[in-house]
Design a protein around this motif. Structure first.
Motif, mmCIF file in Angstrom:
data_model
loop_
_atom_site.group_PDB
_atom_site.id
_atom_site.type_symbol
_atom_site.label_atom_id
_atom_site.label_comp_id
_atom_site.label_asym_id
_atom_site.label_seq_id
_atom_site.Cartn_x
_atom_site.Cartn_y
_atom_site.Cartn_z
ATOM 1 N N LEU A 1 0.830 -1.198 0.000
ATOM 2 C CA LEU A 1 0.000 0.000 0.000
ATOM 3 C C LEU A 1 0.869 1.254 0.000
ATOM 4 C CD1 LEU A 1 -2.901 0.898 -0.050
ATOM 5 C CD2 LEU A 1 -2.922 0.812 2.449
ATOM 6 N N GLU A 2 1.950 1.217 0.737
ATOM 7 C CA GLU A 2 2.885 2.344 0.744
ATOM 8 C C GLU A 2 3.496 2.550 -0.639
ATOM 9 O OE1 GLU A 2 6.959 3.814 3.031
ATOM 10 O OE2 GLU A 2 5.763 2.188 3.882
ATOM 11 N N LEU A 3 3.903 1.474 -1.288
ATOM 12 C CA LEU A 3 4.444 1.564 -2.646
ATOM 13 C C LEU A 3 3.429 2.181 -3.603
ATOM 14 C CD1 LEU A 3 6.230 -1.872 -3.227
ATOM 15 C CD2 LEU A 3 7.267 0.384 -3.468
ATOM 16 N N VAL B 1 -1.117 -4.936 10.348
ATOM 17 C CA VAL B 1 -0.420 -3.667 10.167
ATOM 18 C C VAL B 1 -1.338 -2.558 9.643
ATOM 19 C CG1 VAL B 1 1.857 -4.734 9.881
ATOM 20 C CG2 VAL B 1 0.436 -4.321 7.872
ATOM 21 N N ILE B 2 -2.507 -2.925 9.178
ATOM 22 C CA ILE B 2 -3.502 -1.946 8.714
ATOM 23 C C ILE B 2 -4.713 -2.058 9.635
ATOM 24 C CG2 ILE B 2 -5.056 -1.266 6.817
ATOM 25 C CD1 ILE B 2 -2.170 -0.767 6.076
ATOM 26 N N ARG B 3 -5.237 -0.926 10.041
ATOM 27 C CA ARG B 3 -6.371 -0.913 10.976
ATOM 28 C C ARG B 3 -7.568 -1.679 10.413
ATOM 29 N NH1 ARG B 3 -7.541 5.207 12.062
ATOM 30 N NH2 ARG B 3 -9.588 4.457 12.636
ATOM 31 N N LEU C 1 -7.661 8.943 0.267
ATOM 32 C CA LEU C 1 -6.275 9.384 0.445
ATOM 33 C C LEU C 1 -5.639 9.752 -0.894
ATOM 34 C CD1 LEU C 1 -5.026 6.870 3.153
ATOM 35 C CD2 LEU C 1 -5.712 9.256 3.458
ATOM 36 N N VAL C 2 -5.942 8.989 -1.927
ATOM 37 C CA VAL C 2 -5.405 9.308 -3.255
ATOM 38 C C VAL C 2 -5.977 10.648 -3.727
ATOM 39 C CG1 VAL C 2 -5.358 8.615 -5.684
ATOM 40 C CG2 VAL C 2 -4.888 6.929 -3.896
ATOM 41 N N ARG D 1 3.151 10.025 4.072
ATOM 42 C CA ARG D 1 3.578 9.410 5.341
ATOM 43 C C ARG D 1 2.492 9.554 6.404
ATOM 44 N NH1 ARG D 1 8.409 11.854 3.849
ATOM 45 N NH2 ARG D 1 8.109 13.579 5.299
ATOM 46 N N LEU D 2 1.910 10.735 6.504
ATOM 47 C CA LEU D 2 0.851 10.962 7.486
ATOM 48 C C LEU D 2 -0.375 10.095 7.196
ATOM 49 C CD1 LEU D 2 1.093 14.853 7.822
ATOM 50 C CD2 LEU D 2 1.799 13.139 9.528
ATOM 51 N N ALA D 3 -0.716 10.002 5.912
ATOM 52 C CA ALA D 3 -1.860 9.187 5.514
ATOM 53 C C ALA D 3 -1.629 7.713 5.857
ATOM 54 C CB ALA D 3 -2.127 9.358 4.031
ATOM 55 N N LEU D 4 -0.437 7.239 5.578
ATOM 56 C CA LEU D 4 -0.124 5.845 5.887
ATOM 57 C C LEU D 4 -0.134 5.602 7.384
ATOM 58 C CD1 LEU D 4 2.641 5.300 3.201
ATOM 59 C CD2 LEU D 4 0.461 4.050 3.334
ATOM 60 N N ASP D 5 0.363 6.575 8.158
ATOM 61 C CA ASP D 5 0.311 6.448 9.617
ATOM 62 C C ASP D 5 -1.129 6.325 10.098
ATOM 63 O OD1 ASP D 5 3.051 6.535 9.884
ATOM 64 O OD2 ASP D 5 3.124 8.642 10.513
ATOM 65 N N ALA D 6 -2.047 7.051 9.452
ATOM 66 C CA ALA D 6 -3.456 7.004 9.842
ATOM 67 C C ALA D 6 -4.090 5.643 9.542
ATOM 68 C CB ALA D 6 -4.232 8.093 9.121
ATOM 69 N N LEU D 7 -3.560 4.921 8.576
ATOM 70 C CA LEU D 7 -4.089 3.607 8.220
ATOM 71 C C LEU D 7 -3.503 2.476 9.076
ATOM 72 C CD1 LEU D 7 -4.206 3.640 4.316
ATOM 73 C CD2 LEU D 7 -6.126 3.751 5.914
ATOM 74 N N ARG D 8 -2.384 2.767 9.739
ATOM 75 C CA ARG D 8 -1.742 1.702 10.522
ATOM 76 C C ARG D 8 -2.544 1.374 11.768
ATOM 77 N NH1 ARG D 8 2.943 4.337 8.428
ATOM 78 N NH2 ARG D 8 3.937 2.893 6.969
ATOM 79 N N SER D 9 -2.485 0.079 12.136
ATOM 80 C CA SER D 9 -3.207 -0.350 13.338
ATOM 81 C C SER D 9 -2.421 -0.009 14.583
ATOM 82 C CB SER D 9 -3.497 -1.838 13.271
ATOM 83 O OG SER D 9 -2.317 -2.569 13.103
#
Length: 183
Positions: A88-90, A142-144, A155-156, A175-183
Motif C-alpha cells: 500500500l505504501e508503494l 499492520v492496517i487498521r 487518500l489518493v 507518510r501521514l496518511a499511511l500512519d493514519a491507516l496503521r493499526s
C-alpha cells in the motif's frame, strides 16, 4: 485492404503521437493543441486526427495510458511486495510520483474530462488491487481493521489535491496518511 506494414506504421504513428502528447501535456498542461502535437511528433495534423478525432479523445487516451501504467505497477510491484504493509505504501508513493511528474497532464485530464480520477474498468481494477493490499495488511495486523478501499481512494484524492494545489509536501502527506491507516 491495408498491408501488415501499413498497419504497423499506423500503430507506430499512433504510439508516437500519444507519447509526444503526454510529454507536451505534462510540460504545458491544458495549453497544448493538436497542431502542437503533430509538429512535435513530426507527423501531419491529419495523422493526429486520424488516430484521435478530437482533442478530448487524445487526452482520454493519455489518461487511459497513465491509469494502465499505474495499474501495471500496482499489480507487478505492490502485490508482489513481501511485507504486507509495504504494498500500500508503494502504491501511494508511486501515484504521488506520477502525479507530481505529470502535473500538466493531470490538469489537461481534469479540464477535458471533468475529473482526474479513473473510471470504468481502470477504476474497478485499481480498487481491486487496493482492496487486496488493505486486506493483506489487515490480516498481518499492520492496517487498521476499519480501513477499506474507500479510505485509500479518499487518500489518493487528497494526495492529488496536495500536488495539484502545491499546498504542501506530498511525500509528508503520504507518510501521514499511511500512519493514519496503521493499526
Amino acid at each position: 485492404m491495408p498491408s501488415s506494414r501499413t498497419r504497423a506504421d499506423a500503430e507506430r504513428n499512433r504510439a508516437r503521437v500519444l507519447e509526444v502528447a503526454r510529454a507536451l501535456f505534462a510540460e504545458r498542461g491544458d495549453q497544448v493543441q493538436m497542431a502542437d502535437v503533430a509538429r512535435a511528433a513530426e507527423v501531419g495534423i491529419g495523422t493526429v486526427y486520424r488516430h484521435f478525432p478530437t482533442r478530448q479523445a487524445l487526452v482520454e487516451a493519455a489518461a487511459g495510458q497513465r491509469f494502465t501504467e499505474i495499474l501495471a505497477f500496482a499489480r507487478q510491484e505492490c502485490l508482489a511486495a513481501p511485507d504486507p504493509g509495504a504494498g500500500l505504501e508503494l502504491l501511494l508513493r508511486h501515484i504521488g510520483e506520477v502525479l507530481d511528474r505529470d502535473r500538466g497532464l493531470s490538469g489537461a485530464i481534469e479540464s477535458a474530462m471533468g475529473s482526474g480520477e479513473p473510471s470504468g474498468e481502470s477504476r474497478s481494477a485499481l480498487q481491486e488491487v487496493a482492496g487486496t493490499l488493505v486486506e493483506r495488511g489487515q490480516e498481518a495486523g499492520v492496517i487498521r481493521a476499519d480501513a477499506g478501499v474507500e479510505d485509500v481512494y479518499m487518500l489518493v484524492c487528497g494526495l492529488a489535491a496536495v500536488i495539484r494545489t502545491g499546498s504542501g509536501d506530498w511525500r509528508r502527506f503520504t507518510r501521514l496518511a499511511l500512519d493514519a491507516l496503521r493499526s
